[in-house]
Design a protein around this motif. Structure first.
Motif, PDB file in Angstrom:
ATOM      1  N   ALA A 281      13.243  11.831  -7.940  1.00  0.00           N
ATOM      2  CA  ALA A 281      14.271  11.985  -8.976  1.00  0.00           C
ATOM      3  C   ALA A 281      13.603  12.489 -10.257  1.00  0.00           C
ATOM      4  O   ALA A 281      13.277  11.707 -11.142  1.00  0.00           O
ATOM      5  N   PRO A 282      13.373  13.798 -10.350  1.00  0.00           N
ATOM      6  CA  PRO A 282      12.723  14.329 -11.553  1.00  0.00           C
ATOM      7  C   PRO A 282      13.566  14.080 -12.807  1.00  0.00           C
ATOM      8  O   PRO A 282      14.794  14.073 -12.749  1.00  0.00           O
ATOM      9  N   ARG A 283      12.906  13.861 -13.910  1.00  0.00           N
ATOM     10  CA  ARG A 283      13.628  13.601 -15.165  1.00  0.00           C
ATOM     11  C   ARG A 283      14.553  14.749 -15.559  1.00  0.00           C
ATOM     12  O   ARG A 283      15.607  14.528 -16.127  1.00  0.00           O
ATOM     13  N   GLU A 284      14.141  15.971 -15.256  1.00  0.00           N
ATOM     14  CA  GLU A 284      14.935  17.141 -15.650  1.00  0.00           C
ATOM     15  C   GLU A 284      16.042  17.472 -14.653  1.00  0.00           C
ATOM     16  O   GLU A 284      16.668  18.514 -14.735  1.00  0.00           O
ATOM     17  N   ARG A 285      16.336  16.564 -13.727  1.00  0.00           N
ATOM     18  CA  ARG A 285      17.329  16.847 -12.684  1.00  0.00           C
ATOM     19  C   ARG A 285      18.731  17.091 -13.235  1.00  0.00           C
ATOM     20  O   ARG A 285      19.537  17.741 -12.596  1.00  0.00           O
ATOM     21  N   VAL A 286      19.006  16.600 -14.422  1.00  0.00           N
ATOM     22  CA  VAL A 286      20.324  16.834 -15.012  1.00  0.00           C
ATOM     23  C   VAL A 286      20.563  18.333 -15.219  1.00  0.00           C
ATOM     24  O   VAL A 286      21.695  18.801 -15.218  1.00  0.00           O
ATOM     25  N   TYR A 287      19.479  19.103 -15.355  1.00  0.00           N
ATOM     26  CA  TYR A 287      19.589  20.544 -15.569  1.00  0.00           C
ATOM     27  C   TYR A 287      19.364  21.352 -14.294  1.00  0.00           C
ATOM     28  O   TYR A 287      19.403  22.574 -14.321  1.00  0.00           O
ATOM     29  N   GLY A 288      19.097  20.686 -13.175  1.00  0.00           N
ATOM     30  CA  GLY A 288      18.739  21.370 -11.935  1.00  0.00           C
ATOM     31  C   GLY A 288      19.771  22.373 -11.469  1.00  0.00           C
ATOM     32  O   GLY A 288      19.429  23.487 -11.047  1.00  0.00           O
TER      33      GLY A 288
END
Length: 91
Positions: free
Chosen positions: A46-53
Protein backbone atom coordinates in the motif's frame (compact mmCIF):
# COMPACT_ATOMS: atom_id res chain seq x y z
CA UNK A 1 -2.34 -18.08 -16.41
CA UNK A 2 -1.67 -20.69 -13.77
CA UNK A 3 2.12 -20.36 -13.94
CA UNK A 4 2.09 -16.74 -12.70
CA UNK A 5 -0.54 -17.15 -10.01
CA UNK A 6 2.07 -17.44 -7.24
CA UNK A 7 3.68 -14.14 -8.31
CA UNK A 8 0.32 -12.40 -8.50
CA UNK A 9 -0.63 -13.44 -4.96
CA UNK A 10 2.75 -12.21 -3.70
CA UNK A 11 2.48 -8.81 -5.40
CA UNK A 12 -0.94 -7.26 -4.78
CA UNK A 13 -0.67 -3.45 -5.02
CA UNK A 14 -3.40 -1.20 -3.66
CA UNK A 15 -4.31 1.95 -5.54
CA UNK A 16 -6.87 4.72 -5.32
CA UNK A 17 -8.34 6.89 -2.63
CA UNK A 18 -10.72 4.17 -1.44
CA UNK A 19 -7.72 2.15 -0.25
CA UNK A 20 -6.66 4.89 2.17
CA UNK A 21 -8.82 3.70 5.07
CA UNK A 22 -6.64 2.61 7.99
CA UNK A 23 -7.48 -1.12 7.99
CA UNK A 24 -7.98 -1.63 4.26
CA UNK A 25 -4.58 -3.21 3.60
CA UNK A 26 -5.05 -5.72 6.42
CA UNK A 27 -8.57 -6.60 5.27
CA UNK A 28 -7.39 -7.18 1.69
CA UNK A 29 -4.52 -9.37 2.88
CA UNK A 30 -6.89 -11.41 5.06
CA UNK A 31 -9.42 -11.91 2.27
CA UNK A 32 -6.78 -12.85 -0.31
CA UNK A 33 -5.25 -15.28 2.22
CA UNK A 34 -8.63 -16.99 2.54
CA UNK A 35 -8.90 -17.96 -1.12
CA UNK A 36 -5.19 -18.37 -1.97
CA UNK A 37 -3.95 -21.94 -2.23
CA UNK A 38 -2.37 -23.35 0.93
CA UNK A 39 1.27 -22.36 1.54
CA UNK A 40 0.99 -19.44 -0.90
CA UNK A 41 2.78 -16.28 0.15
CA UNK A 42 0.41 -13.30 -0.02
CA UNK A 43 1.95 -9.85 -0.22
CA UNK A 44 -0.09 -6.65 -0.19
CA UNK A 45 1.65 -3.33 -0.79
CA UNK A 46 0.00 0.00 0.00
CA UNK A 47 2.25 2.82 -1.23
CA UNK A 48 1.64 6.21 0.38
CA UNK A 49 1.10 7.83 -3.02
CA UNK A 50 -1.63 5.32 -3.98
CA UNK A 51 -4.29 8.01 -3.74
CA UNK A 52 -2.79 9.41 -6.97
CA UNK A 53 -2.21 6.04 -8.68
CA UNK A 54 -5.28 6.18 -10.91
CA UNK A 55 -4.45 9.72 -12.01
CA UNK A 56 -0.83 8.83 -12.78
CA UNK A 57 -1.88 5.70 -14.68
CA UNK A 58 -4.44 7.66 -16.68
CA UNK A 59 -1.96 10.39 -17.53
CA UNK A 60 0.53 7.79 -18.77
CA UNK A 61 -2.18 6.08 -20.82
CA UNK A 62 -3.09 9.33 -22.58
CA UNK A 63 0.50 9.77 -23.78
CA UNK A 64 0.45 6.49 -25.73
CA UNK A 65 0.18 6.85 -29.48
CA UNK A 66 -2.49 4.12 -29.59
CA UNK A 67 -4.75 5.80 -27.04
CA UNK A 68 -6.80 7.98 -29.44
CA UNK A 69 -8.13 4.77 -31.03
CA UNK A 70 -9.81 4.00 -27.71
CA UNK A 71 -11.65 7.31 -27.40
CA UNK A 72 -15.42 7.30 -27.50
CA UNK A 73 -16.32 10.61 -29.09
CA UNK A 74 -19.36 12.75 -28.47
CA UNK A 75 -20.53 12.03 -32.02
CA UNK A 76 -20.26 8.27 -31.43
CA UNK A 77 -22.26 8.67 -28.22
CA UNK A 78 -24.93 10.63 -30.04
CA UNK A 79 -25.05 8.02 -32.83
CA UNK A 80 -24.98 4.85 -30.70
CA UNK A 81 -25.95 5.96 -27.19
CA UNK A 82 -24.48 4.46 -24.00
CA UNK A 83 -24.46 0.90 -25.37
CA UNK A 84 -22.04 2.05 -28.04
CA UNK A 85 -19.27 2.17 -25.45
CA UNK A 86 -19.50 -1.59 -25.03
CA UNK A 87 -19.81 -2.12 -28.76
CA UNK A 88 -16.60 -0.21 -29.39
CA UNK A 89 -14.68 -1.57 -26.41
CA UNK A 90 -15.43 -5.23 -27.13
CA UNK A 91 -15.46 -5.16 -30.94
Amino acid sequence: EFSIRKDLFANVVLSGGGSMTPTFKDRVRQEVDEFAPAATLVGVTAPRERVYGSYVGGSILTTLSTFPNLWFTKQEYEDWGPSGIHRKAFA
